[in-house]
Design an enzyme around this catalytic site. Structure first.
Site, PDB file in Angstrom:
ATOM      1  N   LYS A  77       0.929  -1.381  -0.003  1.00  0.00           N
ATOM      2  CA  LYS A  77       0.016  -0.073  -0.087  1.00  0.00           C
ATOM      3  C   LYS A  77       0.693   1.191  -0.238  1.00  0.00           C
ATOM      4  O   LYS A  77       2.101   1.168   0.381  1.00  0.00           O
ATOM      5  CB  LYS A  77      -0.880   0.059   1.269  1.00  0.00           C
ATOM      6  CG  LYS A  77      -0.016   0.151   2.511  1.00  0.00           C
ATOM      7  CD  LYS A  77      -1.014  -0.487   3.685  1.00  0.00           C
ATOM      8  CE  LYS A  77      -0.150  -0.196   4.832  1.00  0.00           C
ATOM      9  NZ  LYS A  77      -0.950  -0.556   6.081  1.00  0.00           N
TER      10      LYS A  77
ATOM     11  N   TYR B 292      15.625  32.357   1.100  1.00  0.00           N
ATOM     12  CA  TYR B 292      14.656  33.197   1.352  1.00  0.00           C
ATOM     13  C   TYR B 292      14.581  33.534   2.741  1.00  0.00           C
ATOM     14  O   TYR B 292      14.952  32.684   3.620  1.00  0.00           O
ATOM     15  CB  TYR B 292      13.031  32.344   1.122  1.00  0.00           C
ATOM     16  CG  TYR B 292      12.855  32.188  -0.484  1.00  0.00           C
ATOM     17  CD1 TYR B 292      12.520  33.370  -1.299  1.00  0.00           C
ATOM     18  CD2 TYR B 292      12.655  30.548  -0.804  1.00  0.00           C
ATOM     19  CE1 TYR B 292      11.916  32.752  -2.556  1.00  0.00           C
ATOM     20  CE2 TYR B 292      12.121  30.487  -2.030  1.00  0.00           C
ATOM     21  CZ  TYR B 292      11.969  31.529  -2.938  1.00  0.00           C
ATOM     22  OH  TYR B 292      11.609  31.452  -4.272  1.00  0.00           O
TER      23      TYR B 292
HETATM   24  C1  LIG Z   1      -0.208  -1.442   6.935  1.00  0.00           C
HETATM   25  C2  LIG Z   1      -0.745  -2.511   7.449  1.00  0.00           C
HETATM   26  C3  LIG Z   1      -0.259  -3.772   7.740  1.00  0.00           C
HETATM   27  C4  LIG Z   1       1.317  -3.816   7.741  1.00  0.00           C
HETATM   28  O1  LIG Z   1       1.931  -3.295   8.810  1.00  0.00           O
HETATM   29  P1  LIG Z   1       3.319  -2.983   9.096  1.00  0.00           P
HETATM   30  O2  LIG Z   1       3.438  -2.647  10.349  1.00  0.00           O
HETATM   31  O3  LIG Z   1       3.910  -2.089   8.187  1.00  0.00           O
HETATM   32  O4  LIG Z   1       4.012  -4.515   8.828  1.00  0.00           O
HETATM   33  C5  LIG Z   1      -1.003  -4.980   8.120  1.00  0.00           C
HETATM   34  N1  LIG Z   1      -2.034  -4.782   8.076  1.00  0.00           N
HETATM   35  C6  LIG Z   1      -3.078  -4.108   7.972  1.00  0.00           C
HETATM   36  C7  LIG Z   1      -4.503  -4.102   7.867  1.00  0.00           C
HETATM   37  C8  LIG Z   1      -2.348  -2.922   7.679  1.00  0.00           C
HETATM   38  O5  LIG Z   1      -3.093  -1.590   7.055  1.00  0.00           O
END
Ligand SMILES: *Cc1c(COP(=O)(O)O)cnc(C)c1O
Length: 827
Positions: A495, A722
């Site tokens: 993601k 700036y």
């Molecule tokens: C982002 C996410 C993960 C992964 O989490 P990490 O701590 O990056 O390993 C797992 N499950 C869900 C539902 C998530 O949103």
């Protein structure tokens, strides 16, 4: 993918297999043995092979899901999981593959040339191809395919139109050659040379020669070098099934092709020889002994084939070196940089030198080489040989790195040679002006870290890049795997654009390395992956209602988190016509209080789902709130327990098994006993963890790099950028770097709060960070415009940066803007 054209029944006949499922005939059009490939279809025959590291049978259910409907197996497989597939059982799938290959060869009229020997096989094959392709349609085995399986695959590529096939054959154990001989049945045999490779598996060198000669038991002609006494004696003493016509060449004695002189002019060698009473000459564009040896054998073969002398001369002059994974780069000060990689032995040096002197951009040739770390030759002899190679190739300048080279520096007489104890010592001692208008070979053992030398000598491009090290990512994946049971599946979370690292290239590598599932946040990300050819199942965590029909079209699997989304998605399935058993996942809220069904809704949910024809629930899962912090451990245990109870209730409504998963990265590292059927791997894959205890075992994959675009000096009292907050107190050297807050470099790092790494030094930002640029204080640092600057990476930890910014590494990496080019590197 290898084309074939048989029915399942015909395959059974050829391989002496028997159908154990699905009698109906299937027409097969291609064959595949590697489950990591993408090109499977309903006409594919997948042959499951039990290898040293992998068992092909394990991937059958996954391939079935991807549409493969014919399998050849040598072990029991659960047939009920692949109900519509034809399954052919054989005793040994490698032998079955070989039977197919043998038949392919029998039905071809091509002249078969088989090449064996301890080294030089691939170069001989490639050069023979270069010499003949203009007059014949020649098949050659791909890459170095020369094993029991590689030879089979090579022969299966034979087509009716081929006039000739060049097949490499290699063995490492006694009694392997007979099977290769049966398959290949060469008309012409080439024995390149004999050396100590795999010597340990044979009783003697003579035994090894005898084993290799088996390949030529039924050949019509055999070509080898008379000067290899072991081969010559082996041939003379052999009990041939049918003695082939023997053709030899020699550098020193009577032979069919006797070389009478070799004259080297620059990188060219003029060879003069006697062949059947006539004197002939050729010019070859190489000078190394290995190249000359190969060319003599090739020359003899071409003469035997009665090719005109003029054509032979012309073709030899055109030979080009076979690229042995050399990388050619643009260097600083108009240098040509050859990255020879980590291949450091004396033979690798020899072929790398051939490649180097093939470069003609500059007149000066430089070699940077490390100690040879793996060799059974005594150092004295080894380095004397190295020096001799350098002298004969007329290398102008040699830089030896390592203590053993340094100790033997006296052997390098007659050369402009310098020696350094270590890569660090070398980098500390040299400057950019020390290299100009040269062709430079950089090659050495891995432990010497010559990538830093390449970095230094390579011309820098004006770009801000996020460099993503895929090798490290795979290492992280393997670290995680080592914490899991072998049958626990892995869902990789890509993601947020692969946590900022770029999704497609990452997905591709993950697919290749056999993760089981991918997950993305939004449907768009999943669609992009599908369009790029990613075939793994993909979970969409936040499926928005307007994207449902596109998701169905691209077979993206939704996370269902409420009765409302359940209804809407089911409705979308009904209206799309895709009504049965669409894969979906149930999310349960166990304390995060974000998306998810509540535990008390399980009975009702079970009742609803059990009557749904549209959906097939693949998995049920929940997400941990504080898996990486000890202070949440009690709560984590409670979440796991609530999840298990809820999933139990839900499971009662189904007559099939549903996978369960709750662990994210922190959970895998700290609560691995709750791994269940699958884990969801996010941050750890990218080498990051929220918990310092685990930072050592994972390797961050990303480094943010940019370049210095301009350097200027300013006087006391002047300001920078700036709205300057302050004025400098002394004469100050400023470097302008091409990265700004629009790239994701937080503006709060300005005015000395943040740092970058340049030319081995850590220096502060000066002034405010601008939108597209920033300024750093490089007073007293020896650096130049065009130099590389690191914002985080190998020298500046992303953790420190996150801490300075009062955030977590997730945010640092995901806020790097899309305009920053992602560059993927892999060893
Ligand atoms: C982002 C996410 C993960 C992964 O989490 P990490 O701590 O990056 O390993 C797992 N499950 C869900 C539902 C998530 O949103």
């Amino acid at each position: 993918m290898i084309p074939i054209d048989y029915t399942t029944a015909e395959i059974c006949q050829i391989t002496q297999g028997r159908i154990v499922q699905l009698e109906a005939e299937i027409q097969l059009r291609n064959l595949q043995i590697d489950s990591r490939k993408y090109d499977f279809n309903s006409h594919t025959l997948f042959i499951a092979i039990v290898g040293e590291h992998n068992n092909g049978h394990e991937f059958i259910p996954g391939l079935y899901a991807r549409g493969v409907r014919a399998f050849m197996v040598s072990e029991d497989v659960p047939l009920s999981t692949i109900p519509e597939a034809a399954v052919i059982r054989v005793d040994d799938s490698v032998l079955a593959l070989q039977a197919l290959a043998e038949l392919q060869r029998q039905s071809s009229d091509a002249r078969i040339v088989a090449i064996t020997g301890s080294s030089g096989k691939t170069v001989f094959k490639e050069w023979l191809y270069q010499l003949l392709y203009k007059r014949l349609h020649v098949l050659r085995s791909p890459k170095s395919y020369n094993s029991q399986i590689g030879v089979s695959l090579s022969l299966l590529l034979l087509e009716k139109s081929h006039d000739m096939a060049l097949i490499e054959a290699g063995i490492s154990q006694p009694n392997e050659m007979a099977a290769l001989e049966k398959m290949i049945r060469p008309e012409i045999g080439i024995f390149t040379n004999i050396g100590p490779a795999h010597r340990e598996n044979f009783a003697s060198m003579e035994a090894k020669v005898a084993e290799k000669l088996t390949l030529f038991d039924r050949a019509k002609t055999l070509i080898y070098c008379r000067d290899h006494t072991l081969i010559h004696t082996g041939v003379a003493e052999r009990n041939w099934v049918k003695k082939p016509k023997i053709l030899t060449w020699s550098l020193s004695q009577k032979a069919d092709l006797q070389i009478i002189s070799q004259e080297q002019i620059e990188n060219q060698t003029k060879l003069k020889a006697r062949y059947h009473g006539e004197t002939k000459t050729i010019d070859i564009p190489f000078a190394s002994a290995a190249s000359i040896e190969n060319c003599c054998g090739l020359w003899l073969l071409l003469l035997f084939m009665e090719i005109e002398d003029s054509e032979i001369a012309e073709r030899f002059a055109e030979l080009i070196p076979v690229a042995m994974r050399m990388e050619q780069l643009e260097g600083i000060n108009d240098c040509v940089l050859i990255n020879g990689g980590y291949n450091s032995d004396i033979n690798a040096l020899s072929s790398a030198l051939d490649y180097l002197i093939f470069q003609i951009k500059n007149l000066k040739y430089t070699v940077i080489f490390s100690d040879i770390v793996q060799s059974n030759i005594r150092d004295e002899k080894l380095y004397a040989k190295m020096a001799e190679l350098l002298r004969t190739r007329r290398i102008d300048r040699f830089i030896g790195i390592g203590t053993r080279l340094k100790d033997h520096s006296a052997l390098f007489y007659g050369l402009d040679a310098t020696f350094y104890e270590s890569t660090d010592a070398f980098l500390a001692a040299i400057g950019r002006d020390d290299f100009k208008d040269e062709n430079i070979l950089v090659q050495g053992a891995r432990s010497f870290g010559f990538n830093r030398i390449i970095d230094f000598l390579q011309k820098k491009t004006h770009e801000t890049v996020l460099e993503v090290d895929l090798t490290k990512m795979i290492e992280n994946l393997n670290v995680i795997r080592s914490k899991l049971n072998p049958d626990t599946q892995i869902m990789a979370m890509i993601k947020a654009f692969g946590y900022g690292n770029g999704s497609y290239d990452i997905a591709r590598v993950l697919e290749y390395n056999r993760v089981d599932y991918l997950a993305v946040a939004y449907a768009d990300e999943g669609i992009a992956l599908r369009e790029d050819g990613i075939r793994l199942p993909i979970l969409v965590m936040n499926p928005e209602v307007p994207s449902y029909s596109a998701m169905i079209q691209y077979r993206l699997e939704p996370q269902i988190f409420s009765f409302r989304t359940l209804e809407l998605f089911s409705e979308a399935l009904r209206s799309s016509g895709e009504v049965v058993a669409y894969p979906a996942h149930i999310k349960i809220n166990t304390g995060m209080n974000r998306l998810g069904f509540d535990p008390k809704e399980m009975e009702q949910l079970g009742a609803k789902l059990s009557t749904s024809r549209e959906l097939k629930i693949q998995s049920v899962f929940s997400h941990l709130v504080g898996s990486d912090e000890a202070k949440f451990d009690a709560f984590t245990k409670e979440q796991i327990s609530i999840f298990t109870q809820s999933a139990d209730v839900l499971a009662r409504a189904f007559d099939y098994k549903i996978m369960r998963h709750i662990l994210n990265s922190g959970g895998i590292l700290r609560h691995s006993d709750a791994q269940m059927d699958m884990v969801r791997l996010g941050l750890a894959l990218y080498g990051l963890t929220a918990h310092t205890a685990n930072q050592a075992i994972l390797k961050p994959v990303g480094s943010l790099k940019t370049t210095i675009v301009q350097i200027r000096e300013i006087n006391p009292g002047e300001g920078v950028g700036y709205s300057p907050k302050s004025r400098v107190k002394q004469r100050t050297k400023i470097g302008v770097i091409s990265v700004g807050y629009a790239d994701g470099l937080p503006r709060s790092l300005g005015n000395g709060l943040g740092h970058v790494w340049v030319s081995n030094r850590i220096v502060p930002f000066i002034g405010n960070i601008c939108m597209d640029m920033a300024m750093v204080d490089i007073t007293g640092v020896d650096c130049a415009e065009g130099d590389s600057v690191e914002i985080f990476g190998a020298h500046l930890s992303i953790y420190n940066l996150a801490e300075q910014l009062n955030t977590i590494p997730y945010e640092v990496i995901t806020t790097i803007s899309r305009r920053v080019k992602r560059v993927f590197v892999q060893d």
